[in-house]
Design an enzyme around this catalytic site. Structure first.
Site, PDB file in Angstrom:
ATOM      1  N   TYR A   8       0.982  -1.034   0.010  1.00  0.00           N
ATOM      2  CA  TYR A   8      -0.160   0.421  -0.027  1.00  0.00           C
ATOM      3  C   TYR A   8       0.821   1.228   0.096  1.00  0.00           C
ATOM      4  O   TYR A   8       1.285   1.884   0.301  1.00  0.00           O
ATOM      5  CB  TYR A   8      -0.893   0.061   0.976  1.00  0.00           C
ATOM      6  CG  TYR A   8      -1.585  -1.446   0.997  1.00  0.00           C
ATOM      7  CD1 TYR A   8      -2.398  -1.799   0.515  1.00  0.00           C
ATOM      8  CD2 TYR A   8      -2.703  -1.737   2.444  1.00  0.00           C
ATOM      9  CE1 TYR A   8      -2.971  -3.121  -0.192  1.00  0.00           C
ATOM     10  CE2 TYR A   8      -3.716  -3.198   3.077  1.00  0.00           C
ATOM     11  CZ  TYR A   8      -3.348  -3.384   1.680  1.00  0.00           C
ATOM     12  OH  TYR A   8      -4.581  -4.347   1.448  1.00  0.00           O
ATOM     13  N   HIS A  43      -0.169 -12.195   0.226  1.00  0.00           N
ATOM     14  CA  HIS A  43      -1.452 -10.886  -0.161  1.00  0.00           C
ATOM     15  C   HIS A  43      -1.186 -11.898  -1.494  1.00  0.00           C
ATOM     16  O   HIS A  43      -2.935 -11.658  -1.560  1.00  0.00           O
ATOM     17  CB  HIS A  43       0.033  -9.878  -0.246  1.00  0.00           C
ATOM     18  CG  HIS A  43      -1.322  -8.830  -0.728  1.00  0.00           C
ATOM     19  ND1 HIS A  43      -1.211  -7.230  -0.227  1.00  0.00           N
ATOM     20  CD2 HIS A  43      -2.466  -8.610  -0.970  1.00  0.00           C
ATOM     21  CE1 HIS A  43      -1.444  -6.004  -0.516  1.00  0.00           C
ATOM     22  NE2 HIS A  43      -2.670  -6.989  -0.551  1.00  0.00           N
ATOM     23  N   SER A  81     -12.064  -5.615   1.761  1.00  0.00           N
ATOM     24  CA  SER A  81     -13.598  -4.750   0.408  1.00  0.00           C
ATOM     25  C   SER A  81     -15.095  -5.360   1.414  1.00  0.00           C
ATOM     26  O   SER A  81     -15.403  -4.855   0.048  1.00  0.00           O
ATOM     27  CB  SER A  81     -13.073  -4.634  -0.772  1.00  0.00           C
ATOM     28  OG  SER A  81     -11.716  -4.541  -0.901  1.00  0.00           O
ATOM     29  N   PRO A  82     -15.099  -4.901   2.185  1.00  0.00           N
ATOM     30  CA  PRO A  82     -16.537  -5.600   2.681  1.00  0.00           C
ATOM     31  C   PRO A  82     -17.638  -4.685   2.192  1.00  0.00           C
ATOM     32  O   PRO A  82     -18.579  -5.228   1.817  1.00  0.00           O
ATOM     33  CB  PRO A  82     -16.799  -5.550   4.183  1.00  0.00           C
ATOM     34  CG  PRO A  82     -15.311  -4.870   4.675  1.00  0.00           C
ATOM     35  CD  PRO A  82     -14.791  -4.597   3.634  1.00  0.00           C
ATOM     36  N   LEU A  83     -17.633  -3.547   1.558  1.00  0.00           N
ATOM     37  CA  LEU A  83     -18.872  -2.515   1.274  1.00  0.00           C
ATOM     38  C   LEU A  83     -17.784  -2.327  -0.717  1.00  0.00           C
ATOM     39  O   LEU A  83     -18.988  -1.358  -1.111  1.00  0.00           O
ATOM     40  CB  LEU A  83     -18.194  -1.330   1.676  1.00  0.00           C
ATOM     41  CG  LEU A  83     -18.200  -0.868   3.204  1.00  0.00           C
ATOM     42  CD1 LEU A  83     -18.194   0.399   3.627  1.00  0.00           C
ATOM     43  CD2 LEU A  83     -19.923  -1.450   3.608  1.00  0.00           C
ATOM     44  N   ARG A 137     -15.552  -1.795  -1.942  1.00  0.00           N
ATOM     45  CA  ARG A 137     -15.002  -0.304  -2.329  1.00  0.00           C
ATOM     46  C   ARG A 137     -15.469   0.502  -2.045  1.00  0.00           C
ATOM     47  O   ARG A 137     -15.336   1.585  -2.853  1.00  0.00           O
ATOM     48  CB  ARG A 137     -13.487  -0.348  -3.614  1.00  0.00           C
ATOM     49  CG  ARG A 137     -12.941  -1.803  -3.808  1.00  0.00           C
ATOM     50  CD  ARG A 137     -12.469  -2.347  -5.122  1.00  0.00           C
ATOM     51  NE  ARG A 137     -11.230  -3.413  -5.260  1.00  0.00           N
ATOM     52  CZ  ARG A 137     -12.235  -4.874  -4.888  1.00  0.00           C
ATOM     53  NH1 ARG A 137     -13.380  -4.932  -5.544  1.00  0.00           N
ATOM     54  NH2 ARG A 137     -11.448  -5.793  -5.281  1.00  0.00           N
ATOM     55  N   GLY A 138     -16.132   0.755  -1.189  1.00  0.00           N
ATOM     56  CA  GLY A 138     -17.728   1.979  -1.548  1.00  0.00           C
ATOM     57  C   GLY A 138     -19.389   2.084  -2.269  1.00  0.00           C
ATOM     58  O   GLY A 138     -20.042   2.165  -1.027  1.00  0.00           O
ATOM     59  N   GLY A 160     -21.611   1.960  -0.111  1.00  0.00           N
ATOM     60  CA  GLY A 160     -22.329   2.424   1.462  1.00  0.00           C
ATOM     61  C   GLY A 160     -22.950   3.834   0.368  1.00  0.00           C
ATOM     62  O   GLY A 160     -24.151   4.417   1.107  1.00  0.00           O
TER      63      GLY A 160
HETATM   64  N1  LIG Z   1      -6.043  -8.707   1.065  1.00  0.00           N
HETATM   65  C1  LIG Z   1      -5.860  -7.499  -0.256  1.00  0.00           C
HETATM   66  O1  LIG Z   1      -5.733  -8.216  -1.212  1.00  0.00           O
HETATM   67  C2  LIG Z   1      -6.708  -6.727   0.187  1.00  0.00           C
HETATM   68  C3  LIG Z   1      -7.350  -5.973  -1.114  1.00  0.00           C
HETATM   69  C4  LIG Z   1      -7.933  -4.772  -0.823  1.00  0.00           C
HETATM   70  C5  LIG Z   1      -8.687  -4.111   0.089  1.00  0.00           C
HETATM   71  N2  LIG Z   1      -8.212  -5.111   1.284  1.00  0.00           N
HETATM   72  C6  LIG Z   1      -8.276  -4.290   3.390  1.00  0.00           C
HETATM   73  O2  LIG Z   1      -9.401  -4.189   2.963  1.00  0.00           O
HETATM   74  C7  LIG Z   1      -9.516  -2.718   3.644  1.00  0.00           C
HETATM   75  C8  LIG Z   1     -10.708  -2.258   3.617  1.00  0.00           C
HETATM   76  O3  LIG Z   1     -11.053  -2.476   1.842  1.00  0.00           O
HETATM   77  P1  LIG Z   1     -11.121  -1.510   0.607  1.00  0.00           P
HETATM   78  O4  LIG Z   1     -10.847   0.273   1.568  1.00  0.00           O
HETATM   79  O5  LIG Z   1     -11.130  -1.975  -1.119  1.00  0.00           O
HETATM   80  O6  LIG Z   1     -13.149  -1.349   1.139  1.00  0.00           O
HETATM   81  P2  LIG Z   1     -14.295  -0.823   1.710  1.00  0.00           P
HETATM   82  O7  LIG Z   1     -13.676  -1.120   3.334  1.00  0.00           O
HETATM   83  O8  LIG Z   1     -15.205  -2.033   0.479  1.00  0.00           O
HETATM   84  O9  LIG Z   1     -14.543   0.158   1.163  1.00  0.00           O
HETATM   85  C9  LIG Z   1     -13.970   1.261   1.509  1.00  0.00           C
HETATM   86  C10 LIG Z   1     -14.691   2.679   0.944  1.00  0.00           C
HETATM   87  O10 LIG Z   1     -16.039   2.830   0.927  1.00  0.00           O
HETATM   88  C11 LIG Z   1     -16.417   4.254   1.766  1.00  0.00           C
HETATM   89  N3  LIG Z   1     -17.056   4.165   3.292  1.00  0.00           N
HETATM   90  C12 LIG Z   1     -16.562   3.820   3.796  1.00  0.00           C
HETATM   91  N4  LIG Z   1     -17.825   3.493   5.235  1.00  0.00           N
HETATM   92  C13 LIG Z   1     -18.939   4.286   4.536  1.00  0.00           C
HETATM   93  C14 LIG Z   1     -20.124   4.316   4.588  1.00  0.00           C
HETATM   94  N5  LIG Z   1     -20.271   3.783   6.517  1.00  0.00           N
HETATM   95  N6  LIG Z   1     -20.947   5.054   4.481  1.00  0.00           N
HETATM   96  C15 LIG Z   1     -20.394   4.838   2.395  1.00  0.00           C
HETATM   97  N7  LIG Z   1     -18.961   5.078   2.434  1.00  0.00           N
HETATM   98  C16 LIG Z   1     -18.944   4.426   3.301  1.00  0.00           C
HETATM   99  C17 LIG Z   1     -14.796   4.985   1.999  1.00  0.00           C
HETATM  100  O11 LIG Z   1     -14.574   6.190   1.515  1.00  0.00           O
HETATM  101  P3  LIG Z   1     -14.918   7.120   3.074  1.00  0.00           P
HETATM  102  O12 LIG Z   1     -13.692   7.498   3.087  1.00  0.00           O
HETATM  103  O13 LIG Z   1     -15.586   8.396   2.273  1.00  0.00           O
HETATM  104  O14 LIG Z   1     -15.341   6.559   4.185  1.00  0.00           O
HETATM  105  C18 LIG Z   1     -13.735   4.217   1.805  1.00  0.00           C
HETATM  106  O15 LIG Z   1     -13.873   4.539   0.094  1.00  0.00           O
HETATM  107  C19 LIG Z   1      -8.041  -2.057   3.282  1.00  0.00           C
HETATM  108  O16 LIG Z   1      -7.989  -0.878   3.776  1.00  0.00           O
HETATM  109  C20 LIG Z   1      -7.241  -3.442   2.943  1.00  0.00           C
HETATM  110  O17 LIG Z   1      -6.750  -3.387   4.279  1.00  0.00           O
HETATM  111  C21 LIG Z   1      -7.038  -6.409   1.831  1.00  0.00           C
END
Ligand SMILES: NC(=O)c1ccc[n+]([C@@H]2O[C@H](COP(=O)([O-])OP(=O)(O)OC[C@H]3O[C@@H](n4cnc5c(N)ncnc54)[C@H](OP(=O)(O)O)[C@@H]3O)[C@@H](O)[C@H]2O)c1
Length: 393
Positions: free
Chosen positions: A119, A188, A267-269, A271-272, A275
């Site tokens: 990252y 990863h 990415s439980p949302l 990737r947003g 939301g």
């Molecule tokens: N192992 C892997 O290959 C892998 C790949 C991808 C990600 N990850 C991990 O998973 C974590 C989360 O993944 P992610 O960031 O891809 O996706 P995510 O958690 O599904 O979504 C994040 C996005 O959702 C928005 N959000 C969060 N809470 C919200 C809400 N209550 N209402 C509306 N929008 C909301 C955020 O924007 P705001 O900032 O505006 O809230 C952000 O842009 C990463 O930080 C990383 O640690 C791991």
């Protein structure tokens, strides 16, 4: 505004780790099935939950256990994905605000923080490390190895999980994060040139050396999980899982349940998207957002997929729950060994997300939601062809 850690039990770092380990082993003794999560209720309400001293606050009040036996890890029922604080999620706040947000999450009960070498090549780890100064003793900082970098530039067509690289990443992650031990150290993506047994054996040595507490893998299939687990007990599988990507339900979640391994949906949302604050007109920052390269985030796909968000909206509207909360609560209601790691740059979203850990859905509510979402075709694949070739089927 660094704070000495002084929790309500006056516990120091080793006390925290010991308590976490003990909580895990208590769970293991109680669980004669060897299954992760055992008979722990999926969601406890605040009044029935442990006395965290956070009553009334938007906080995560419950704990869950990832893994079992020597690999058991007792963590907050929801973690925090730190990537978007300065990598791949467009606009982000300044360093001080991000540090304050991570510390706010800690104050609100979060104990599992997720980052990776890749990252921003150390950039995100260093930010998390700064935020954890003075707090590292009460939380777990997890990181990931396995992508190939040459002079700080990722070689996207190759992976590198050779023992030498795993050790190099481990030393860098420890230094960047300012911790003595990494919480979970995940591979990863699989490295086709390094058998998973070699990877597992290397992490096992790092665990023996006290540099890593637990072992994890990302985007692997059931066969790989079994092979790795036979060499070094796996604490958690971290793979994509949400309403729009449910592949893990077929084989991965069942093998986790059978072997007593935890599951961390990334990415439980989606990737947003789930939301509800993204639409077809959203413009992602060209230099700092991978979503614009993903088929599912092209304007036409977003427009079509908004129907899924509308289902979550309709379900939540009468219950006073936002679409993000429906998405997170659904995941947590699926299995008691699931610990999502949503990312956010905003306190209001952090509060909203943490509250989702309190919602319990009935079986008929789960069915209603799943049927309504399943009736809508998901448009656009989650990854491009190269990224897709790196995730195991
Ligand atoms: N192992 C892997 O290959 C892998 C790949 C991808 C990600 N990850 C991990 O998973 C974590 C989360 O993944 P992610 O960031 O891809 O996706 P995510 O958690 O599904 O979504 C994040 C996005 O959702 C928005 N959000 C969060 N809470 C919200 C809400 N209550 N209402 C509306 N929008 C909301 C955020 O924007 P705001 O900032 O505006 O809230 C952000 O842009 C990463 O930080 C990383 O640690 C791991």
């Amino acid at each position: 505004m660094e704070k000495e850690w002084n929790n309500e039990h006056g516990m120091n770092r080793r006390g925290f780790l010991r308590q976490a380990v003990l909580a895990g082993s208590t769970f293991c003794v109680a669980s004669t099935t060897g299954k992760a999560g055992g008979s722990e209720p999926a969601v406890m309400n605040i009044s029935g939950g442990p006395d965290t001293g956070l009553a009334g606050m938007a906080a995560v009040h419950n704990r869950r256990t990832l893994g079992s036996g020597t690999a058991a890890m007792n963590v907050s029922a929801m973690g925090f994905g730190c990537m978007g604080l300065n990598h791949h999620r467009s606009q982000h706040p300044g360093k001080e605000q991000s540090i304050a947000l991570i510390r706010e999450a800690i104050e609100r009960g979060v104990t599992l923080f997720d980052t990776a070498e890749s990252y921003g090549y150390h950039k995100n780890e260093k930010l998390v490390g700064e935020a954890l100064k003075g707090y590292a003793d009460r939380v777990f900082a997890s990181s990931k190895f396995g992508h190939k970098f040459v002079n700080g530039v990722q070689i996207k067509t190759e992976e590198d999980s050779t023992p030498a690289n795993i050790r190099r990443v481990c030393e860098n992650s420890l230094r960047n994060l300012g911790v003595e031990t990494l919480g979970i150290f995940y591979q990863h993506r699989i490295d086709p040139n390094t058998p998973v047994e070699v990877v597992a054996d290397t992490v096992k040595e790092l665990i023996r050396e006290g540099k890593v507490l637990h072992f994890g893998l990302c985007e692997v299939n059931a066969g790989t999980i079994r092979r790795a687990h036979a060499v070094c007990p796996v604490t958690a599988i971290q793979s994509e899982y949400h309403f729009m990507h449910r592949d893990v339900e077929e084989n991965v979640l069942p093998v986790c349940e059978e072997l007593g391994i935890g599951f961390v949906p990334y990415s439980p949302l989606n990737r947003g998207l789930l939301g509800g604050m993204i639409n077809e007109y959203t413009r992602f920052e060209a230099a700092n957002d991978n979503r614009q390269t993903l088929p599912r985030f092209q304007p036409d796909a977003i427009r079509a997929n908004m129907r899924i968000v509308e289902v979550l909206n309709a379900f939540g509207r009468t219950r006073g729950i936002t679409p993000a909360q429906v998405a997170l609560a659904w995941l947590m209601n699926k299995k008691p060994f699931v610990v999502p790691i949503p990312g956010t740059t905003k306190l209001s979203h952090l509060e909203e997300n943490l509250r989702a850990a309190e919602f319990r859905f009935t079986d008929s509510e789960m069915k209603e939601l799943e049927e309504a979402v399943a009736a809508i075709p998901v448009i656009g694949s989650r990854y491009d062809a190269l990224q897709e070739s790196k995730v195991q089927k």
